[in-house]
Scaffold this motif. Sequence first.
Motif, mmCIF file in Angstrom:
data_model
loop_
_atom_site.group_PDB
_atom_site.id
_atom_site.type_symbol
_atom_site.label_atom_id
_atom_site.label_comp_id
_atom_site.label_asym_id
_atom_site.label_seq_id
_atom_site.Cartn_x
_atom_site.Cartn_y
_atom_site.Cartn_z
ATOM 1 N N SER A 1 60.555 -32.597 16.443
ATOM 2 C CA SER A 1 59.108 -32.767 16.368
ATOM 3 C C SER A 1 58.491 -32.629 17.757
ATOM 4 O O SER A 1 58.825 -33.375 18.677
ATOM 5 C CB SER A 1 58.760 -34.153 15.793
ATOM 6 O OG SER A 1 57.401 -34.474 16.032
ATOM 7 N N GLU A 2 57.562 -31.693 17.923
ATOM 8 C CA GLU A 2 56.903 -31.506 19.213
ATOM 9 C C GLU A 2 56.099 -32.740 19.602
ATOM 10 O O GLU A 2 56.065 -33.131 20.777
ATOM 11 C CB GLU A 2 55.985 -30.292 19.157
ATOM 12 C CG GLU A 2 55.321 -29.968 20.480
ATOM 13 C CD GLU A 2 54.464 -28.716 20.420
ATOM 14 O OE1 GLU A 2 53.913 -28.328 21.477
ATOM 15 O OE2 GLU A 2 54.344 -28.126 19.321
ATOM 16 N N LYS A 3 55.473 -33.378 18.627
ATOM 17 C CA LYS A 3 54.703 -34.594 18.887
ATOM 18 C C LYS A 3 55.589 -35.695 19.471
ATOM 19 O O LYS A 3 55.212 -36.369 20.436
ATOM 20 C CB LYS A 3 54.046 -35.074 17.592
ATOM 21 C CG LYS A 3 53.255 -36.366 17.732
ATOM 22 C CD LYS A 3 52.676 -36.785 16.391
ATOM 23 C CE LYS A 3 51.945 -38.114 16.511
ATOM 24 N NZ LYS A 3 51.396 -38.561 15.194
ATOM 25 N N ILE A 4 56.758 -35.881 18.904
ATOM 26 C CA ILE A 4 57.678 -36.905 19.394
ATOM 27 C C ILE A 4 58.219 -36.521 20.763
ATOM 28 O O ILE A 4 58.359 -37.374 21.647
ATOM 29 C CB ILE A 4 58.821 -37.130 18.383
ATOM 30 C CG1 ILE A 4 58.269 -37.730 17.085
ATOM 31 C CG2 ILE A 4 59.895 -38.053 18.973
ATOM 32 C CD1 ILE A 4 59.293 -37.868 15.984
ATOM 33 N N ARG A 5 58.514 -35.253 20.965
ATOM 34 C CA ARG A 5 59.008 -34.810 22.277
ATOM 35 C C ARG A 5 57.999 -35.119 23.376
ATOM 36 O O ARG A 5 58.369 -35.505 24.490
ATOM 37 C CB ARG A 5 59.324 -33.319 22.245
ATOM 38 C CG ARG A 5 60.523 -32.944 21.393
ATOM 39 C CD ARG A 5 61.051 -31.576 21.754
ATOM 40 N NE ARG A 5 60.085 -30.512 21.561
ATOM 41 C CZ ARG A 5 59.926 -29.825 20.439
ATOM 42 N NH1 ARG A 5 60.667 -30.127 19.371
ATOM 43 N NH2 ARG A 5 59.049 -28.854 20.350
ATOM 44 N N LYS A 6 56.721 -34.957 23.071
ATOM 45 C CA LYS A 6 55.689 -35.248 24.067
ATOM 46 C C LYS A 6 55.682 -36.731 24.417
ATOM 47 O O LYS A 6 55.492 -37.106 25.573
ATOM 48 C CB LYS A 6 54.319 -34.813 23.544
ATOM 49 C CG LYS A 6 54.130 -33.302 23.521
ATOM 50 C CD LYS A 6 52.744 -32.924 23.014
ATOM 51 C CE LYS A 6 52.556 -31.408 23.039
ATOM 52 N NZ LYS A 6 51.222 -31.011 22.520
ATOM 53 N N GLU A 7 55.893 -37.600 23.418
ATOM 54 C CA GLU A 7 55.927 -39.030 23.709
ATOM 55 C C GLU A 7 57.193 -39.407 24.477
ATOM 56 O O GLU A 7 57.165 -40.262 25.370
ATOM 57 C CB GLU A 7 55.833 -39.866 22.439
ATOM 58 C CG GLU A 7 55.784 -41.356 22.748
ATOM 59 C CD GLU A 7 55.513 -42.227 21.528
ATOM 60 O OE1 GLU A 7 55.465 -43.456 21.690
ATOM 61 O OE2 GLU A 7 55.356 -41.680 20.437
ATOM 62 N N THR B 1 55.350 -45.366 12.140
ATOM 63 C CA THR B 1 56.307 -44.525 11.411
ATOM 64 C C THR B 1 57.534 -45.336 11.018
ATOM 65 O O THR B 1 58.051 -45.205 9.899
ATOM 66 C CB THR B 1 56.732 -43.328 12.279
ATOM 67 O OG1 THR B 1 55.579 -42.552 12.598
ATOM 68 C CG2 THR B 1 57.735 -42.453 11.550
ATOM 69 N N ASN C 1 53.989 -45.275 19.800
ATOM 70 C CA ASN C 1 53.369 -44.459 18.757
ATOM 71 C C ASN C 1 54.253 -44.292 17.527
ATOM 72 O O ASN C 1 53.796 -43.811 16.484
ATOM 73 C CB ASN C 1 53.000 -43.082 19.315
ATOM 74 C CG ASN C 1 51.869 -43.152 20.320
ATOM 75 O OD1 ASN C 1 51.045 -44.076 20.278
ATOM 76 N ND2 ASN C 1 51.811 -42.194 21.233
#
Length: 258
Positions: free
Chosen positions: A138-144, A215, A211
């Motif tokens: 997940s790109e979103k998770i990688r950013k976090e 989830t 974040n």
Amino acid sequence: MVKGKMKIYQSGGLDYLLTDGPDFISNHLRQGRIWEELTLNISKALIKDIKEPVLVDIGANLGAWSVPMGYHIHPIGGTIHAFEPQRPVFYQLCANYICNNLTNCYANNLAIGDFTGFIDIPLLDIFECKNLGALSISEKIRKEQGWITNVSQTERVRISSLDDLQLPTAHLIKVDVEGLEFEVFKGGKNWLKQSGNPPILFEVWGDYMANMIPTRQKLMHFLQNEMGYELFQYGELCIGQHQNNQKINIGALIGQTA
């Protein structure tokens, strides 16, 4: 030009083809140390006395779990179906099965989620990356996570839900997918039921991934209230047994082996 070298090392009496790079799990195994021995002990207890057990390893990495488990169940006709989306790591997984003659282990270069199609994931250098197993698709998770900031190359990889795969019914599921556990279980809800709701092992992040807290709560609610699993958490390891398919007393076992 070759950046690094690979060599066979022994850990727990088994052979692993490992890089000489800084990868966290590889470094652990190069020292001859067993990776997450408590998880292995719990896994073995959950399938005790089952003839020809079928195990599924989602997020198999280089095989630190499925190699010893595959070796453990080989004499009793057990099989493992493993899934690893990072192609270079998938090659390493296959090599580690071959090194130990684990013809009962089946590796798939495939991501698992809640849909079937394709995704783009970073193509990491196995000789330079410090923690290949921490990559989230997940790109979103990688950013976090923040540790993969400059992606120079990505690769298109197939993804499938468990429900869309023609897997045999399973006796134990291990999931290590860096924040996408909910999607994996949601996409395998029907297959899990068809398998008799087998025990599940998965990792969940602590509150330091702020974040991801909602989830994680959604995941726990889904497994407990929609799927009927009872969950036991020890650190970041979560063990689930369905209320109608209790195998062992997890608390007692952890007290004995921790």
